[in-house]
Design a protein around this motif. Structure first.
Motif, PDB file in Angstrom:
ATOM      1  N   ARG A 106       0.832  -1.200   0.000  1.00  0.00           N
ATOM      2  CA  ARG A 106       0.000   0.000   0.000  1.00  0.00           C
ATOM      3  C   ARG A 106       0.870   1.256   0.000  1.00  0.00           C
ATOM      4  O   ARG A 106       1.812   1.378   0.777  1.00  0.00           O
ATOM      5  CB  ARG A 106      -0.913   0.006   1.226  1.00  0.00           C
TER       6      ARG A 106
ATOM      7  N   GLN B 138      -7.026   2.195   9.646  1.00  0.00           N
ATOM      8  CA  GLN B 138      -7.325   0.880   9.051  1.00  0.00           C
ATOM      9  C   GLN B 138      -6.228  -0.140   9.348  1.00  0.00           C
ATOM     10  O   GLN B 138      -6.496  -1.321   9.513  1.00  0.00           O
ATOM     11  CB  GLN B 138      -7.494   1.012   7.536  1.00  0.00           C
ATOM     12  N   LEU B 139      -4.984   0.361   9.403  1.00  0.00           N
ATOM     13  CA  LEU B 139      -3.867  -0.546   9.701  1.00  0.00           C
ATOM     14  C   LEU B 139      -3.909  -0.950  11.175  1.00  0.00           C
ATOM     15  O   LEU B 139      -3.671  -2.099  11.521  1.00  0.00           O
ATOM     16  CB  LEU B 139      -2.527   0.134   9.355  1.00  0.00           C
TER      17      LEU B 139
ATOM     18  N   GLN C  39      -0.379   6.153  11.697  1.00  0.00           N
ATOM     19  CA  GLN C  39      -1.668   6.579  12.238  1.00  0.00           C
ATOM     20  C   GLN C  39      -2.848   6.140  11.393  1.00  0.00           C
ATOM     21  O   GLN C  39      -3.981   6.528  11.665  1.00  0.00           O
ATOM     22  CB  GLN C  39      -1.678   8.106  12.388  1.00  0.00           C
ATOM     23  N   ASP C  40      -2.590   5.334  10.364  1.00  0.00           N
ATOM     24  CA  ASP C  40      -3.692   4.859   9.520  1.00  0.00           C
ATOM     25  C   ASP C  40      -4.612   3.993  10.383  1.00  0.00           C
ATOM     26  O   ASP C  40      -4.229   2.900  10.805  1.00  0.00           O
ATOM     27  CB  ASP C  40      -3.113   4.054   8.342  1.00  0.00           C
TER      28      ASP C  40
ATOM     29  N   TYR D  35       1.012   5.514   0.118  1.00  0.00           N
ATOM     30  CA  TYR D  35       0.279   6.674   0.596  1.00  0.00           C
ATOM     31  C   TYR D  35       0.608   7.888  -0.285  1.00  0.00           C
ATOM     32  O   TYR D  35       1.681   7.939  -0.890  1.00  0.00           O
ATOM     33  CB  TYR D  35       0.631   6.923   2.069  1.00  0.00           C
TER      34      TYR D  35
ATOM     35  N   GLU E 268       1.663   9.016   8.392  1.00  0.00           N
ATOM     36  CA  GLU E 268       0.465   8.640   7.633  1.00  0.00           C
ATOM     37  C   GLU E 268       0.144   7.158   7.809  1.00  0.00           C
ATOM     38  O   GLU E 268      -1.012   6.765   7.944  1.00  0.00           O
ATOM     39  CB  GLU E 268       0.722   8.868   6.130  1.00  0.00           C
ATOM     40  N   VAL E 269       1.235   6.356   7.747  1.00  0.00           N
ATOM     41  CA  VAL E 269       1.075   4.906   7.849  1.00  0.00           C
ATOM     42  C   VAL E 269       0.809   4.519   9.297  1.00  0.00           C
ATOM     43  O   VAL E 269      -0.116   3.771   9.607  1.00  0.00           O
ATOM     44  CB  VAL E 269       2.362   4.197   7.356  1.00  0.00           C
TER      45      VAL E 269
END
Lengths: 144, 150
Positions: B10, B76-77, B73-74, B12, B70-71
């Motif tokens: 994935r 969904q992750l 605090q995603d 960003y 970004e990753v």
């Protein structure tokens, strides 16, 4: 890009000048400000102990920055570093006194990688208080 | 809880440009105690073949790590950041970062591994300048330690 060390003058096993880097709480506060990493484990003893650390510890990225100085001081040209990687194995514990901690770094040429690109791999060893603080600490450097 | 393997690969969206300033480089060089003139003196940097002062090799981490937020605090992750430590770090340079650069970072989830309740997440941050040319790629491995048994 003009490293002052010539590829032809080094061989596998060539040792780089070793160095010692002192770290005090003052150093860590400065590094926090310059890097933007304000995690309290690097300046707040109470917080560090609450999360199970023996004391305030240095930023891993600070230790990484110091270790590669053995390479950049050797070549003179910091831009000669084409790859650099470390594993953070043990924290550098920094007590709240005048002495603080010391990071000791040695390095040697581990491989001559490419006769045309004139690149070598330097393996670094960083210790503090007798403990290895970085693992797999390697830099690929382009020499003159 | 193990992270979802389907997040591997994935990417960003690229960050807004980070403008590298001479004084920020100076501040960083002073903080690591490094007096190499290539970091502070444009003439010394030019003598080495650079158009302006260059940054120490690890300077760019502040830029790539912010992008990695970004990753991290995603939602969904679902990484539990309170358990995260920095496992390892690697940089591959096309050229050194220098004053005047306007850097954008594109973060990609490179690898997810779960072992003994801990998650190992590797984020690749590709850094390009304002002309779209590659400057450096940072590989950051974070470890989310296993939650302690209640």
């Amino acid at each position: 890009m003009t490293a002052r060390i010539s590829y032809d003058d080094v061989e596998v096993g060539t040792e780089l000048p070793a160095a010692e880097f002192p770290v005090t709480r003052d150093t860590l506060v400065r590094y926090a400000g310059a890097s933007g990493d304000f995690n309290p484990i690097h300046w707040n003893e109470k917080f560090a102990k609450e999360v199970g650390l023996p004391d305030v510890i240095a930023h891993g990225m600070f230790t990484m920055a110091e270790a590669v100085r053995v390479v950049t001081d050797w070549t003179g040209d910091p831009g000669a570093v084409v790859e650099y990687g470390v594993r953070f194995t043990k924290p550098v514990v920094v007590p709240n006194d005048e002495k603080g901690a010391v990071i000791e770094v040695t390095g040697k040429v581990a491989a001559k990688l490419d006769d045309e690109a004139r690149t070598v791999r330097v393996d670094l060893v960083a210790t503090s208080d007798g403990q290895k603080v970085l693992g797999m600490s390697r830099a690929v450097v382009r020499l003159a | 809880m193990a992270l979802d393997q389907s997040f591997v690969g994935r990417t960003y969206p690229a960050t807004a440009p980070y403008e590298v300033g001479r004084e920020k480089i100076r501040e960083f060089a002073e903080a690591i105690g490094d007096a190499n003139p290539a970091y502070t003196d444009p003439a010394a940097a030019r003598a080495l073949g650079y158009p302006d002062v260059i940054a120490p090799p690890t300077f760019v981490f502040a830029v790539t790590f912010k992008a990695a937020g970004e990753v991290i605090q995603d939602p969904q992750l679902g990484l539990d950041y309170s358990r995260v430590v920095h496992g390892d770090q690697r940089f591959a340079y096309t050229r050194p970062v220098r004053a005047g650069d306007r850097l954008t970072v594109t973060s990609t989830i490179e690898k997810i591994k779960s072992m003994a309740g801990s998650d190992f997440l590797t984020i690749r941050g590709e850094v390009h300048d304002e002309r779209g040319e590659h400057v450096v790629t940072a590989h950051t491995m974070l470890v989310a330690r296993a939650a302690e048994e209640a």
